[in-house]
Write an enzyme that holds these catalytic residues in place. Structure first.
Site, PDB file in Angstrom:
ATOM      1  N   GLN A   1      -1.418  -4.675  -8.918  1.00  0.00           N
ATOM      2  CA  GLN A   1      -1.618  -5.735  -9.909  1.00  0.00           C
ATOM      3  C   GLN A   1      -1.949  -7.075  -9.241  1.00  0.00           C
ATOM      4  O   GLN A   1      -2.456  -7.988  -9.877  1.00  0.00           O
ATOM      5  CB  GLN A   1      -0.350  -5.875 -10.745  1.00  0.00           C
ATOM      6  CG  GLN A   1      -0.512  -6.799 -11.940  1.00  0.00           C
ATOM      7  CD  GLN A   1       0.821  -7.273 -12.457  1.00  0.00           C
ATOM      8  OE1 GLN A   1       1.643  -6.462 -12.857  1.00  0.00           O
ATOM      9  NE2 GLN A   1       1.041  -8.579 -12.415  1.00  0.00           N
TER      10      GLN A   1
ATOM     11  N   ARG B   1      -3.918  -9.981   4.460  1.00  0.00           N
ATOM     12  CA  ARG B   1      -4.286 -11.283   5.022  1.00  0.00           C
ATOM     13  C   ARG B   1      -3.079 -12.105   5.458  1.00  0.00           C
ATOM     14  O   ARG B   1      -3.229 -13.050   6.236  1.00  0.00           O
ATOM     15  CB  ARG B   1      -5.103 -12.091   4.017  1.00  0.00           C
ATOM     16  CG  ARG B   1      -6.497 -11.545   3.831  1.00  0.00           C
ATOM     17  CD  ARG B   1      -7.214 -12.195   2.671  1.00  0.00           C
ATOM     18  NE  ARG B   1      -8.293 -11.334   2.195  1.00  0.00           N
ATOM     19  CZ  ARG B   1      -9.534 -11.365   2.645  1.00  0.00           C
ATOM     20  NH1 ARG B   1      -9.866 -12.226   3.554  1.00  0.00           N
ATOM     21  NH2 ARG B   1     -10.439 -10.542   2.189  1.00  0.00           N
TER      22      ARG B   1
ATOM     23  N   SER C   1       0.084  -8.851   1.336  1.00  0.00           N
ATOM     24  CA  SER C   1      -1.374  -8.774   1.471  1.00  0.00           C
ATOM     25  C   SER C   1      -1.693  -8.591   2.950  1.00  0.00           C
ATOM     26  O   SER C   1      -0.993  -9.134   3.814  1.00  0.00           O
ATOM     27  CB  SER C   1      -2.002 -10.076   0.965  1.00  0.00           C
ATOM     28  OG  SER C   1      -3.326 -10.179   1.434  1.00  0.00           O
TER      29      SER C   1
ATOM     30  N   HIS D   1       0.840  -1.207   0.000  1.00  0.00           N
ATOM     31  CA  HIS D   1       0.000   0.000   0.000  1.00  0.00           C
ATOM     32  C   HIS D   1       0.872   1.254   0.000  1.00  0.00           C
ATOM     33  O   HIS D   1       0.592   2.222  -0.709  1.00  0.00           O
ATOM     34  CB  HIS D   1      -0.868   0.052   1.266  1.00  0.00           C
ATOM     35  CG  HIS D   1      -1.920  -1.001   1.355  1.00  0.00           C
ATOM     36  ND1 HIS D   1      -1.933  -1.950   2.346  1.00  0.00           N
ATOM     37  CD2 HIS D   1      -3.013  -1.249   0.579  1.00  0.00           C
ATOM     38  CE1 HIS D   1      -2.996  -2.733   2.193  1.00  0.00           C
ATOM     39  NE2 HIS D   1      -3.660  -2.337   1.132  1.00  0.00           N
TER      40      HIS D   1
END
Ligand code: PAF
Length: 291
Positions: A148, A187, A185, A37
């Site tokens: 992406q 997660r 990620s 991010h």
């Protein structure tokens, strides 16, 4: 850095930026920020004069209430990270501000939202397009950046921006990876140590297909099988899909004669890891999809 909590406050700020002739670059997020991010936010700076990031865990795009409830929300940490990479404004609306009583309008994506993530997660992309359209309406960006890693999401949002004449450039930013190759990620932080070690099978599998293509294997099913063989070697992973598809239409293709993608979704315990890599045809001297 300013933090804005309602669509009206966000729109007012955006209007004042535009009135001063400033272009706005926008990075939508659901928080639990990681280096991927932050890379998007830093890249955003090169596209505009001011950078806005949003932090909103969107209930419309979750398939399970439990997944939504347990999604990490480290707001103070996230705001500090945005500040560190010199974001100018964070838009962090509440659920009530986004979806007040009476809310009933949704954005329905088309065929790009049907395969893969769309098939496995009914309604997911409808939730994504609806929230992104609302975020765009509040932030009024000139350009918006997406990773992406969520290749299908990117394609669906780009299509929406074109179809609804939003006049926003949608920029694809390459996936940021851990040193061992795992795509970053939010997660990942839910993986146990064992699953974290095992999850590297996902980028390894995708890379094995990219390498097979580089050594002359152009048959899409053969490339899928190559990746599946690597994943079969990792007993902790439960494969949901491995798919080769046309990068522009997301439709399956028999051979890699145009820009393509290999994508995978694999479960490690209760954590679902998705990833993808581009497959460039050997003789690709023509236009790219811009992805
Ligand atoms: O990719 C995400 O984090 C989300 O799907 C997005 C684009 C912020 C919409 O909620």
């Amino acid at each position: 850095m300013i933090t804005l909590a309602t669509p009206a406050a966000m729109q007012q700020w955006a209007r004042s930026q535009h009135a001063s002739g400033r272009r706005i670059a926008f990075v939508p997020t659901m928080g639990a920020l990681h280096e991927g991010h932050l890379h998007l936010m830093q890249t955003a700076r090169s596209y505009a004069d001011v950078v806005v990031a949003s932090i909103f865990v969107n209930p419309l795009q979750f398939n399970s209430r439990e997944d939504f409830d347990t999604y990490p929300r480290p707001m103070d940490e996230d705001l500090a990270l945005c500040d560190r990479v010199q974001v100018d404004a964070v838009y962090a609306p509440t659920a009530a501000a986004m979806y007040p009583v009476g809310f009933e309008t949704h954005v329905d994506p088309g065929s790009l939202a049907v395969p893969m993530e769309g098939a496995m997660r009914p309604g997911h992309f409808r939730g994504v397009t609806t929230v992104v359209a609302k975020l765009f309406g509040a932030v009024r960006p000139d350009v918006a950046l997406f990773g992406q890693k969520d290749f299908q999401q990117l394609a669906v949002i780009r299509r929406m921006a074109i179809d609804l004449d939003m006049g926003i450039d949608i920029i694809s930013v390459p996936t940021v990876r851990e040193p061992d190759g795992l795509a970053l990620s939010s997660r990942n932080r839910r993986l146990s140590l064992e699953d974290r070690r095992a999850s590297v099978a996902v980028p390894d599998a995708l890379r094995s297909a990219v390498e097979a293509l580089a050594t002359g294997e152009t048959n899409a099913q053969a490339l899928e099988r190559t990746a599946l063989r690597v994943l079969a070697g990792e007993p902790l992973g439960r494969v949901e899909y491995v798919r080769v598809f046309d990068a522009a239409t997301l439709e399956p293709i028999p051979v890699i004669d145009r820009e393509a993608v290999i994508a995978a979704a694999v479960w490690f315990s209760d954590v679902r890891i998705i990833d993808n890599m581009l497959l460039h045809p050997a003789t690709d001297t023509t236009a790219s999809t811009g992805m």
